[in-house]
Scaffold this motif. Sequence first.
Motif, short mmCIF file in Angstrom:
data_model
loop_
_atom_site.label_atom_id
_atom_site.label_comp_id
_atom_site.label_asym_id
_atom_site.label_seq_id
_atom_site.Cartn_x
_atom_site.Cartn_y
_atom_site.Cartn_z
N TYR A 1 0.87 -1.19 0.00
CA TYR A 1 0.00 0.00 0.00
C TYR A 1 0.90 1.23 0.00
O TYR A 1 1.87 1.30 0.77
N GLN A 2 0.59 2.15 -0.86
CA GLN A 2 1.36 3.39 -0.94
C GLN A 2 0.43 4.59 -0.78
O GLN A 2 -0.63 4.62 -1.40
N TYR A 3 0.85 5.54 0.03
CA TYR A 3 0.10 6.79 0.17
C TYR A 3 1.04 7.93 -0.22
O TYR A 3 2.25 7.87 0.03
N LYS A 4 0.44 8.93 -0.80
CA LYS A 4 1.22 10.11 -1.21
C LYS A 4 0.40 11.34 -0.85
O LYS A 4 -0.82 11.34 -1.04
N GLY A 5 1.03 12.36 -0.30
CA GLY A 5 0.30 13.57 0.03
C GLY A 5 1.21 14.77 0.05
O GLY A 5 2.43 14.63 0.21
#
Lengths: 274, 299
Positions: free
Chosen positions: A101-105
Amino acid sequence: MNGENQDNVVAVPQHEQEIIPIEPGIELIIANAEKQVKVYEKILAIAIQRTNQYDWIDQMGKPYLTSSGAEKLMPLFGVSLFDTASNKIYSKDEKGDYYIYQYKGTFSWKGGSIEALGACSSRDKFFAWDSKIQSFKPLPEVDETNIMKAAYSNMMVNGITRLLGIRNLTWEQLEKYGIKKDAVSRVDYRNGGHTVTDEEKTKQDEIAKMLLELCYGDQEAAKEQLIAITEFKGKDGKMVSGLDHPRKLTGKRLAIAYDKVKKSYDEFKGGDGQ
Amino acid sequence: MIDIVKQMDEYKRLKQKIYPCHSNRASGMGDECERRLVYMRTDWDKQLMPDVSLQYIFDEGNTQEEALFNDLRNAGVVLVEQQRPFSWPEYQISGMIDARVRDNGSVLPLEAKSMSPFIWDSIDTLEDLNKYPWTKKYLAQMLLYLLMSNSETGIFILKNKSTGKIKQIVVQLNDHLEYAESLLQKAKRINDHIQAKTMPDKINNFKTCSECQFRHICLPEILANGGIEFIDNEALEKSLNRREELAPLTKEYSDIDKQVKEELKRYMQDKKIISVGSWTIEKKVNAKGSVSFEFNKIK
């Protein structure tokens, strides 16, 4: 911020007479740099003082700010987060299927902004390691929600600490502002990620040693013995299955099991076991 | 050495649980974010676990409320049907009322809430419940209980967690019919979203979204307003430092001043002026009989 490259900067000793101002505003640059150092120290002090012992974990001997701790700092400093996106990437290798799982912000503060990432894999030791078989759990046994939450938390910690410049802190820095190492929960990945204190680890080892001795070195018998000892009746009246490895015991259950095993062991040593 | 605090923390951490949610919970219907209420139904198992300190607060609340009900019974208050579950299938609303209380032949829903002394002091009326995001939900919860139990009147008992004192706030359904109706409409919209597999819009509110248990799924814009300001003001800083230095002296002065005056009052009951060392002290009594002293140092 270029904090990641700071380790590559080396101070070169110079003789005073060799220092020649490069440009007329050098005093101003130095004054600004000194001011920035002061601001950084202030940020550090304010940030640590706003957190408490629950906001930190001792991760393999180093302090690590948790997501809840990092998120506490958002309103205090006025850190914003936007353009957040998540992605699940499937992959495969010789050990089988797995996913990440990858999150980017984008995190912004005081006119500056950075893009931060956070990721967690279904092979994460904390969630997927089975200490009993010394291998990763099969994919269906890994709680996907945990992987997703951890990836998001990693992005939050990464973004907030980088933006505020409060990464790679030492216990000395934390203790200066009231966070004591002893009061912080410890996470030992070698134990499959459960929080285990030194005292608990000693008890787990002693249980294993005593049971093995009680069962004359028969590992299977020791395992069965442990299962029987750790089985108990739950509040709802139903039986709760026993555990087959001392490493799976923590907290109250460990304390109870330890007392039971110790009692049998002492009796054994006082009788025919000697 | 035993670390009791750490052991307790671990115990509280183990108590933290996420429960399945298959209906619109009355206790949550006052939530300003409908999107969160949809997530509660569709993704309840994915919510982020709150900080362990919240578990302490929940447990303390439960203990306080249990003690309150014992006290109420001992005080002769007749409580019936404690923790009675309610449901309204048409709107898929469910809930559990703390108790019902007998009052002159009728039985009224009663909801007990314990709160910190500061919050307790600031709430005296139903309108005051709007002051905090969590107390804001109390009225919605009660109105739904009133609707589900066909009652017109309900009672909140607010308990001060520190002193144990209580306050009673009465809710009349008729005074809030419009709001009650809006809650039913909200429940209907949530049910429609779930059926259609759609989501309400994000509210993108800093306070609500930054603490939401579904922020990792909802991915709202968390836009801060304000935050700490670093200012340069040497004079102000100097004054603040001096203020800190003087603070212990202020207390010492106040303690000694009190002690001296008490002693002088005893000493000078029938005297108007005395001399002690290099000081002369004159007693003055005003028209209301208040005593004051005038101190003069002999130079």
